[in-house]
Design a protein around this motif. Sequence first.
Motif, PDB file in Angstrom:
ATOM      1  N   VAL A 196      41.781  42.243  30.356  1.00  0.00           N
ATOM      2  CA  VAL A 196      41.000  42.237  31.593  1.00  0.00           C
ATOM      3  C   VAL A 196      41.471  41.073  32.454  1.00  0.00           C
ATOM      4  O   VAL A 196      41.327  39.903  32.082  1.00  0.00           O
ATOM      5  CB  VAL A 196      39.495  42.126  31.300  1.00  0.00           C
ATOM      6  CG1 VAL A 196      38.700  42.089  32.609  1.00  0.00           C
ATOM      7  CG2 VAL A 196      39.038  43.309  30.443  1.00  0.00           C
ATOM      8  N   THR A 197      42.054  41.404  33.615  1.00  0.00           N
ATOM      9  CA  THR A 197      42.559  40.380  34.518  1.00  0.00           C
ATOM     10  C   THR A 197      41.661  40.330  35.752  1.00  0.00           C
ATOM     11  O   THR A 197      40.449  40.324  35.628  1.00  0.00           O
ATOM     12  CB  THR A 197      44.041  40.642  34.861  1.00  0.00           C
ATOM     13  OG1 THR A 197      44.170  41.871  35.584  1.00  0.00           O
ATOM     14  CG2 THR A 197      44.878  40.696  33.596  1.00  0.00           C
ATOM     15  N   SER A 198      42.218  40.312  36.947  1.00  0.00           N
ATOM     16  CA  SER A 198      41.391  40.184  38.152  1.00  0.00           C
ATOM     17  C   SER A 198      42.247  40.384  39.385  1.00  0.00           C
ATOM     18  O   SER A 198      43.456  40.070  39.375  1.00  0.00           O
ATOM     19  CB  SER A 198      40.748  38.791  38.207  1.00  0.00           C
ATOM     20  OG  SER A 198      40.124  38.563  39.456  1.00  0.00           O
ATOM     21  N   ILE A 199      41.632  40.844  40.475  1.00  0.00           N
ATOM     22  CA  ILE A 199      42.349  40.871  41.748  1.00  0.00           C
ATOM     23  C   ILE A 199      42.686  39.461  42.219  1.00  0.00           C
ATOM     24  O   ILE A 199      43.537  39.286  43.098  1.00  0.00           O
ATOM     25  CB  ILE A 199      41.567  41.624  42.835  1.00  0.00           C
ATOM     26  CG1 ILE A 199      40.231  40.944  43.135  1.00  0.00           C
ATOM     27  CG2 ILE A 199      41.390  43.090  42.467  1.00  0.00           C
ATOM     28  CD1 ILE A 199      39.545  41.461  44.385  1.00  0.00           C
ATOM     29  N   ALA A 200      42.042  38.442  41.621  1.00  0.00           N
ATOM     30  CA  ALA A 200      42.384  37.059  41.971  1.00  0.00           C
ATOM     31  C   ALA A 200      43.812  36.721  41.590  1.00  0.00           C
ATOM     32  O   ALA A 200      44.379  35.759  42.112  1.00  0.00           O
ATOM     33  CB  ALA A 200      41.418  36.088  41.293  1.00  0.00           C
ATOM     34  N   VAL A 253      43.425  45.886  33.214  1.00  0.00           N
ATOM     35  CA  VAL A 253      42.595  46.278  34.357  1.00  0.00           C
ATOM     36  C   VAL A 253      42.350  45.030  35.189  1.00  0.00           C
ATOM     37  O   VAL A 253      42.121  43.943  34.655  1.00  0.00           O
ATOM     38  CB  VAL A 253      41.255  46.909  33.939  1.00  0.00           C
ATOM     39  CG1 VAL A 253      41.484  48.232  33.245  1.00  0.00           C
ATOM     40  CG2 VAL A 253      40.430  45.978  33.057  1.00  0.00           C
ATOM     41  N   ALA A 254      42.411  45.200  36.507  1.00  0.00           N
ATOM     42  CA  ALA A 254      42.203  44.081  37.436  1.00  0.00           C
ATOM     43  C   ALA A 254      40.981  44.383  38.292  1.00  0.00           C
ATOM     44  O   ALA A 254      41.093  45.006  39.351  1.00  0.00           O
ATOM     45  CB  ALA A 254      43.431  43.867  38.307  1.00  0.00           C
ATOM     46  N   PRO A 255      39.799  43.965  37.844  1.00  0.00           N
ATOM     47  CA  PRO A 255      38.596  44.268  38.617  1.00  0.00           C
ATOM     48  C   PRO A 255      38.490  43.411  39.882  1.00  0.00           C
ATOM     49  O   PRO A 255      39.018  42.294  39.959  1.00  0.00           O
ATOM     50  CB  PRO A 255      37.449  43.908  37.652  1.00  0.00           C
ATOM     51  CG  PRO A 255      38.083  43.773  36.309  1.00  0.00           C
ATOM     52  CD  PRO A 255      39.488  43.330  36.565  1.00  0.00           C
ATOM     53  N   ALA A 280      36.815  52.365  33.165  1.00  0.00           N
ATOM     54  CA  ALA A 280      38.268  52.299  33.324  1.00  0.00           C
ATOM     55  C   ALA A 280      38.929  51.852  32.020  1.00  0.00           C
ATOM     56  O   ALA A 280      39.993  52.363  31.636  1.00  0.00           O
ATOM     57  CB  ALA A 280      38.627  51.350  34.459  1.00  0.00           C
ATOM     58  N   ILE A 281      38.316  50.898  31.338  1.00  0.00           N
ATOM     59  CA  ILE A 281      38.851  50.438  30.055  1.00  0.00           C
ATOM     60  C   ILE A 281      38.850  51.581  29.046  1.00  0.00           C
ATOM     61  O   ILE A 281      39.825  51.786  28.309  1.00  0.00           O
ATOM     62  CB  ILE A 281      38.034  49.237  29.538  1.00  0.00           C
ATOM     63  CG1 ILE A 281      38.275  48.015  30.434  1.00  0.00           C
ATOM     64  CG2 ILE A 281      38.377  48.923  28.080  1.00  0.00           C
ATOM     65  CD1 ILE A 281      37.344  46.850  30.156  1.00  0.00           C
ATOM     66  N   VAL A 296      49.073  47.725  35.320  1.00  0.00           N
ATOM     67  CA  VAL A 296      47.832  47.053  35.707  1.00  0.00           C
ATOM     68  C   VAL A 296      47.059  48.009  36.608  1.00  0.00           C
ATOM     69  O   VAL A 296      47.558  48.415  37.657  1.00  0.00           O
ATOM     70  CB  VAL A 296      48.105  45.731  36.447  1.00  0.00           C
ATOM     71  CG1 VAL A 296      46.780  45.084  36.872  1.00  0.00           C
ATOM     72  CG2 VAL A 296      48.913  44.781  35.573  1.00  0.00           C
ATOM     73  N   MET A 297      45.863  48.381  36.198  1.00  0.00           N
ATOM     74  CA  MET A 297      45.024  49.282  36.987  1.00  0.00           C
ATOM     75  C   MET A 297      43.997  48.469  37.766  1.00  0.00           C
ATOM     76  O   MET A 297      43.103  47.869  37.172  1.00  0.00           O
ATOM     77  CB  MET A 297      44.291  50.282  36.095  1.00  0.00           C
ATOM     78  CG  MET A 297      43.293  51.160  36.870  1.00  0.00           C
ATOM     79  SD  MET A 297      42.239  52.154  35.811  1.00  0.00           S
ATOM     80  CE  MET A 297      43.394  53.411  35.296  1.00  0.00           C
ATOM     81  N   PRO A 298      44.082  48.450  39.098  1.00  0.00           N
ATOM     82  CA  PRO A 298      43.015  47.813  39.867  1.00  0.00           C
ATOM     83  C   PRO A 298      41.730  48.629  39.755  1.00  0.00           C
ATOM     84  O   PRO A 298      41.757  49.858  39.847  1.00  0.00           O
ATOM     85  CB  PRO A 298      43.535  47.825  41.305  1.00  0.00           C
ATOM     86  CG  PRO A 298      45.015  48.074  41.180  1.00  0.00           C
ATOM     87  CD  PRO A 298      45.169  48.923  39.962  1.00  0.00           C
ATOM     88  N   VAL A 299      40.623  47.939  39.538  1.00  0.00           N
ATOM     89  CA  VAL A 299      39.304  48.572  39.584  1.00  0.00           C
ATOM     90  C   VAL A 299      38.577  47.836  40.704  1.00  0.00           C
ATOM     91  O   VAL A 299      37.776  46.936  40.472  1.00  0.00           O
ATOM     92  CB  VAL A 299      38.562  48.443  38.240  1.00  0.00           C
ATOM     93  CG1 VAL A 299      37.256  49.227  38.272  1.00  0.00           C
ATOM     94  CG2 VAL A 299      39.439  48.950  37.090  1.00  0.00           C
TER      95      VAL A 299
END
Length: 241
Positions: A131-135, A174-176, A215-216, A231-234
């Motif tokens: 789990v990553t991030s749009i940051a 995933v990049a929430p 999504a996960i 990497v899937m943006p959520v």
Amino acid sequence: MQFSGKSVIITGAGKGIGRATAALLAARGAEITAISRTQSDLDDLRAAIGGCSIAADLSSPEGARKAMAEAGTCDMLVNCAGTNVLESVLEMTEAGYDTVMGINLRSALICAQAFARGRVAAGGGGAIVNVTSIAGHRGFQDHVCYAASKAGLEGATRVMARELGPHGIRVVAVAPTVTMTELAAKAWSDPAKSAPMMARHPAGRFAEAEDVARAIALLLSDDACMVTGSVMPVDGGFLSV
């Protein structure tokens, strides 16, 4: 996307996205091993979904390795443990850096390494979702260490996918966007800050933890058997416009 007979380790399972993911996967038949720092959160989760729980301080390399050894060999891993220290570039401290990088990046790498070693010894197969991030894709005020940790984890995701692919292990991220958890509330509780950010989302809202959990689940499932290194943006379209 059913997970009957599958076992899943979830770090950061006591709260937020990790907890929502644990609840969703358990409802779909998975056996959950939940790792979190706070025992009361684990007790509450276990009462709700069953499974196993491990209290651990993942900021410590020794703590992360011990927790994964206790978890044993499972089919899947979700690296969801995370934290943030809001500091600007000019105000960044070594303590803030060590806290954020230690949990968000180092612990994820240690947990992934332990998981992968177990899967290889068991004959291969399995999946990891980081789990990553749009940051990690956009520059947000006071998020310098957080952004570095999440961008670093996305880079590591691609390396893991390359190296572990021959063993049948898929690795994705995933990049929430801003997700309404306790951690996010610290950074986005001020309407003057959150309103302009929300306006940049075509979906017209921030994410809920359950949005990311779904999504996960998709990425862990056999429906995503050809998805690795991605990497899937959520993010409700944030990164697209």
